[in-house]
Design an enzyme around this catalytic site. Structure first.
Site, short mmCIF file in Angstrom:
data_model
loop_
_atom_site.label_atom_id
_atom_site.label_comp_id
_atom_site.label_asym_id
_atom_site.label_seq_id
_atom_site.Cartn_x
_atom_site.Cartn_y
_atom_site.Cartn_z
N ILE A 74 -12.20 -9.80 -16.91
CA ILE A 74 -11.17 -10.42 -17.74
C ILE A 74 -10.50 -9.40 -18.64
CG2 ILE A 74 -10.88 -11.99 -19.71
CD1 ILE A 74 -12.49 -13.99 -18.21
N CYS A 75 -9.17 -9.47 -18.67
CA CYS A 75 -8.40 -8.47 -19.40
C CYS A 75 -7.99 -9.02 -20.77
CB CYS A 75 -7.17 -8.10 -18.60
SG CYS A 75 -6.27 -6.76 -19.32
N LEU A 76 -8.71 -8.63 -21.77
CA LEU A 76 -8.44 -9.11 -23.12
C LEU A 76 -8.56 -7.91 -24.06
CD1 LEU A 76 -10.43 -12.32 -24.15
CD2 LEU A 76 -7.97 -11.94 -24.30
#
Ligand SMILES: [Zn+2]
Ligand SMILES: [Zn+2]
Ligand SMILES: [Zn+2]
Ligand SMILES: [Zn+2]
Ligand SMILES: [Zn+2]
Ligand SMILES: [Zn+2]
Lengths: 139, 521
Positions: A74-76
């Site tokens: 997940i790209c956060l």
């Protein structure tokens, strides 16, 4: 064993996650490793993911909370350079829920979705709904 | 000659000397009456007005301290707050002044400097740390002036991770994600370990150079000096700077000094060399067969004049392999070996060179320029080594042999410094030549003429400083003609220096005088 010297902070966070869960989010520690969480997030209403349930695995590394939790691909930003030890599991999961409501094609949750998103938003919304139906419903 | 002595019409007498065909033989440099005057002149010219300053680490610290004091005084804020501001504004004192006095509140909130510290939690006897969630007496808690309390061990962990993560620690903020309060050096001093503090200070010093558009580190490996470049490109100085470590580099692109060639050309040329390097390696092997007896001759001296080992003793030019008698002024001919011409050597020799030719043919033009570029580069390295040797060994020996105080031998060092500089310039003229369009015939012709003259002038100087000096190093009796040698070498140094300075100017002007010439002809 792995749980014997769990920091107070993790114990407190876990207790709060279980006793006061955020709406649409459930996170429960695995029985044999208290640093390992099974997470489910409901697809937000009015979003392409509505009606789906997203399953995630979250792991708290040894350095947590000085280092961010590990959450697959997940790209956060808050999981990378924007991490602060004053953030919590709860804040991370709320951010993911927000991401599902308004996916940002430049900050891809999934590269494939992002590709569709940039070229054709309407079609990407359909794809997301389709994926929700196929993979996430009734889980 | 199409382009002759009126080219440098405004030039001094010495300029003219190089443009006359019959008077340039080395023996004839008797027009300089006072050799020591001319070497003093050369020395003072070398230190002409500089538009840059070399900074040591302590100079940098001093400048930082001065800026911090200035900001802290003018804005009436603490030195810690002043450093935070300077860091945020990339050490731009003027910009801080402007923005602070235009809208202090805005600057404070962007940078994270709170005017009045918030201390609410101190009212209660205990507070909970926002990181470990443990409760502590509020007197033991710390905050960045914003009232978000964390225990000292969590703070220490937070600061340690930030410092070990890199220079970003200079912009550290309160751990609370909603808060932008800056964490200043006072907190770091309180919380970080000795090693971490040292790292932090290192980043702080570096930030002055790296975030400042006027300063850059010297690119020489292991060198800790930086260069502050004040001047624009104007004034004819270009971007070439020389560090205290003796490294000369282009301040703009940080490649080695490359006047008269511009940065773009240098970048293109370096890229080209990388692409062609394999072919070049083969070609640039250090030995070539003697054109007469075919024995391999190794180039071990800086100048291009080769003499085969006895009994052959054939004298030839390293670059074109032609007989040395075809070079220089004595034949009345013109120093043509900088020009590209079909290999003129005899057939037998061509066969021996066949493989060379195969590669050459595929890259003929490039090869021509590259080889000359690289040869001048290695000649320069050799000259640097010779200069070193001269200063450490030979000058003393010469002083004994010729009964001259070492102070009277400065002209030799001057000559070698000039050779090193000329080799550098000459080297870059070959990159210049490679990119000079073939269509610009008049310019090319003029360029090649100038380059040929430059090669010849430098060759004379190099030969004199290298080979003629040897005589005086090996003779026991004081030679009566040592003063002649002094006059000759000083003269050659001075003339060559002037010539190269004019060459650099001409090339930097894009040979613009040629168009005027072409129009008037
Ligand atoms: Zn704490
Ligand atoms: Zn704060
Ligand atoms: Zn240096
Ligand atoms: Zn440059
Ligand atoms: Zn020979
Ligand atoms: Zn030649």
């Amino acid at each position: 064993m792995a749980n014997s010297n769990l920091p107070r902070r993790i114990i407190k966070e876990t207790q709060r996650l279980l006793s006061e869960p955020a709406p649409g989010i459930s996170a429960s520690p695995s029985e044999d490793n208290m640093r390992y969480f099974n997470v489910m997030i409901l697809g937000p209403t009015q979003s392409p993911y509505e009606g789906g349930v997203f399953k995630l695995e979250l792991f708290l590394p040894e350095e947590y909370p000085m280092a961010a939790p590990k959450l697959g691909r997940i790209c956060l930003d808050i999981l990378k350079d924007k991490w602060s030890p004053a953030l919590q599991i709860r804040t991370v999961l709320l951010s993911i829920q927000a991401l599902l409501s308004a996916p940002n094609p430049d900050d891809p949750l999934s590269e494939n979705i992002a590709k569709h998103w940039k070229s054709n938003e309407a079609e990407a919304v359909e794809t997301a709904k389709e994926w929700t139906r196929l993979y996430a419903s009734g889980a | 000659m199409d382009f002759d002595d009126d080219y440098y019409s405004g030039g001094e007498e010495e300029d003219q000397m190089l443009y006359t065909d019959d008077d340039t033989d080395a023996e004839d440099f008797d027009f300089i009456d006072n050799a020591s005057d001319s070497s003093e002149l050369a020395l003072s010219n070398r230190h002409h007005v500089r538009n840059y300053t070399v900074l040591s680490e302590s100079d940098i610290r001093q400048r930082q301290e001065d800026d911090i004091t200035k900001i802290s005084t003018v804005l009436s804020i603490s030195k810690v707050a002043a450093s935070i501001l300077l860091r945020h504004y990339n050490w731009n004192v003027g910009k801080i002044h402007d923005e602070w006095f235009a809208d202090e509140e805005k600057v404070r909130s962007t940078v994270g400097l709170l005017e009045n510290p918030v201390m609410e939690y101190k009212d209660a006897s205990e507070a909970t740390c926002g990181i470990c969630f443990d409760t502590y007496p509020s007197g033991e808690m710390l905050d960045a002036g914003c009232g978000h309390p964390f225990c000292s061990s969590c703070w220490a962990g937070y600061v340690s991770i930030a410092i070990n993560d890199g220079p970003g620690c200079l912009l550290l903020r309160c751990p609370d994600p909603s808060c932008c309060a800056a964490v200043g050096q006072d907190m770091i001093n309180l919380l970080a370990s000795g090693e971490e503090k040292e790292k932090y200070c290192g980043y702080f010093t570096r930030s002055y150079i790296e975030d400042n558009r006027k300063t850059k580190w010297c690119p020489a490996p292991g060198c800790d000096y930086a260069v502050d470049f004040c001047g624009g490109r104007g004034g004819g100085g270009g971007y070439d700077v020389t560090c205290h470590c003796s490294c000369s580099f282009c301040w703009n692109c940080t490649e080695e000094a490359h006047r008269p060639v511009d940065c773009d050309t240098v970048a293109k040329w370096i890229l080209k060399n990388c692409a062609e390097s394999e072919n070049m390696n083969w070609i640039l092997a250090n030995s070539k067969p003697c054109p007469k007896c075919k024995r391999p001759i190794e180039k071990n001296q800086g100048c291009m004049h080769m003499t085969c080992t006895p009994p052959c003793k054939y004298e030839f030019c390293w670059l074109c392999l032609g007989p040395w008698t075809d070079h220089g002024q004595t034949t009345g001919g013109f120093y043509a070996c900088n020009r590209y011409e079909e290999a003129k050597a005899d057939k037998e020799f061509q066969e021996a060179e066949q493989q060379r030719e195969i590669i050459k043919n595929s890259l003929e033009r490039y090869y021509h320029y590259y080889e000359r570029w690289a040869t001048n580069q290695s000649s320069r390295q050799k000259a640097l080594a010779d200069l070193q040797q001269m200063q450490t060994v030979h000058l003393e020996k010469l002083s004994d042999l010729q009964c001259q105080p070492e102070s009277q031998l400065k002209f030799i060092t001057e000559a070698w410094l000039q050779i090193v500089e000329c080799r550098r310039v000459l080297k870059w003229t070959y990159a210049y030549g490679y990119y000079l369009p073939e269509e610009e015939k008049a310019k090319r012709e003029f360029f090649e003429y100038l380059q040929g003259e430059a090669e010849a002038a430098l060759e004379r100087l190099h030969q004199c400083a290298e080979k003629e000096l040897e005589v005086y190093l090996n003779v026991k009796d004081p030679e009566t003609d040592f003063n002649c040698f002094r006059t000759k070498l000083s003269g050659l140094t001075s003339v060559t220096k002037t010539f190269f300075e004019n060459l650099v100017k001409a090339l930097e002007n894009g040979l613009s005088d040629v168009n005027a010439h072409a129009a008037s002809n």
